[in-house]
Design a protein around this motif. Sequence first.
Motif, mmCIF file in Angstrom:
data_model
loop_
_atom_site.group_PDB
_atom_site.id
_atom_site.type_symbol
_atom_site.label_atom_id
_atom_site.label_comp_id
_atom_site.label_asym_id
_atom_site.label_seq_id
_atom_site.Cartn_x
_atom_site.Cartn_y
_atom_site.Cartn_z
ATOM 1 N N SER A 109 -11.222 -5.105 -2.213
ATOM 2 C CA SER A 109 -10.648 -5.925 -3.275
ATOM 3 C C SER A 109 -9.692 -6.922 -2.627
ATOM 4 O O SER A 109 -8.672 -6.527 -2.055
ATOM 5 C CB SER A 109 -9.909 -5.047 -4.286
ATOM 6 N N GLU A 144 -7.175 -4.763 -0.470
ATOM 7 C CA GLU A 144 -7.156 -3.331 -0.747
ATOM 8 C C GLU A 144 -8.534 -2.716 -0.551
ATOM 9 O O GLU A 144 -9.555 -3.300 -0.929
ATOM 10 C CB GLU A 144 -6.691 -3.066 -2.175
ATOM 11 N N ARG A 146 -10.611 1.331 -0.678
ATOM 12 C CA ARG A 146 -10.496 2.718 -1.118
ATOM 13 C C ARG A 146 -11.632 3.543 -0.526
ATOM 14 O O ARG A 146 -12.760 3.056 -0.391
ATOM 15 C CB ARG A 146 -10.545 2.813 -2.650
ATOM 16 N N SER A 183 -1.861 5.120 0.627
ATOM 17 C CA SER A 183 -1.421 6.002 -0.455
ATOM 18 C C SER A 183 -2.503 7.019 -0.773
ATOM 19 O O SER A 183 -3.692 6.700 -0.805
ATOM 20 C CB SER A 183 -1.052 5.206 -1.700
ATOM 21 N N LYS A 184 -2.064 8.256 -1.000
ATOM 22 C CA LYS A 184 -2.967 9.365 -1.292
ATOM 23 C C LYS A 184 -2.202 10.360 -2.141
ATOM 24 O O LYS A 184 -1.087 10.738 -1.801
ATOM 25 C CB LYS A 184 -3.446 9.999 0.021
ATOM 26 N N LYS A 254 -6.042 4.985 -0.820
ATOM 27 C CA LYS A 254 -5.949 3.538 -1.020
ATOM 28 C C LYS A 254 -5.267 2.918 0.192
ATOM 29 O O LYS A 254 -4.183 3.336 0.589
ATOM 30 C CB LYS A 254 -5.167 3.213 -2.291
ATOM 31 N N SER A 256 -3.941 -0.716 1.797
ATOM 32 C CA SER A 256 -3.664 -2.073 1.340
ATOM 33 C C SER A 256 -2.786 -2.840 2.317
ATOM 34 O O SER A 256 -2.040 -2.261 3.106
ATOM 35 C CB SER A 256 -2.994 -2.053 -0.041
#
Length: 280
Positions: A109, A144, A146, A183-184, A254, A256
């Motif tokens: 993204s 970003e 994932r 992030s998780k 994620k 980013s």
Amino acid sequence: MATRSLSMLPEDCISAIVSLTSPPDACRLMLASSSLRSAAESDIVWSRFLPSDLPQLLSRAHTQLGFRSKKELFFQLCDSVLIDGGVSSFTLNKVSGKKSFLLSARALSISLSNESNHWTWTTHSTSRFSEVIELKTISNLEIEGRIGTQDLSPNTTYGAYLIIKVSDHAFGLDSIPSETSISKDECAITNTAYLCPMDEQKQQLGSLFFMNRRRMMEKRVVEGEGRRPSKRGDGWMEVEVGEFFVGGKSEMVKMSLMEVKGHQLKGGLIIEGIEVRPKC
């Protein structure tokens, strides 16, 4: 002496023993003794080195793979296989057998990626993907990606790396650091990174003109290393976004990179994707 003793065992027994070692060990046994070669290259051995979710991975392959043995399949997968319609690739580590994934720019993204005033989708001769994306000009960069941990090797620390090139007419990439984040499970680890290598003269000029803004940026993150891109063997550069550990449960990770302060006008960044690979 150990090789001679091993060769006295039945072939199926030898294969079972070798399957408890590693791909390099199996290859060494094939070279060590002609009597052990058949057992060391058997499907019993190499099936153990292949991922447990192999059927699902093969079903995601962009083109059908042809192989005569599990050993041949293992080394095909070590050579990068396009999956998911060609927007990602999958690789096995030759030593550990652990999985790596590269998400292409199309799988990410990227803010305003379909706005022709800001970005252009193009081809690149050194990319494994049919498309990469090149930045024309933008002031607020947001990227970003994932990935689900169920796709990755368990009990493994992974690193995420943004794979880039910098064009000859690039500007604004080495002035203000961007914030990187992994992030998780609602837990995020942040850092800072630059998108362009900087020589000593540019670094001195940057310190004069952008020091205050850089300091403001670094206050926004927990740990501001200001990571720089490093060269890869495939001709691209990579900048580390962060790392995370894959445990037993399934989670979404994620990854980013964004500019959270400064809004520095920039251009000339070429993005191939984000690679997720084991760190050890």
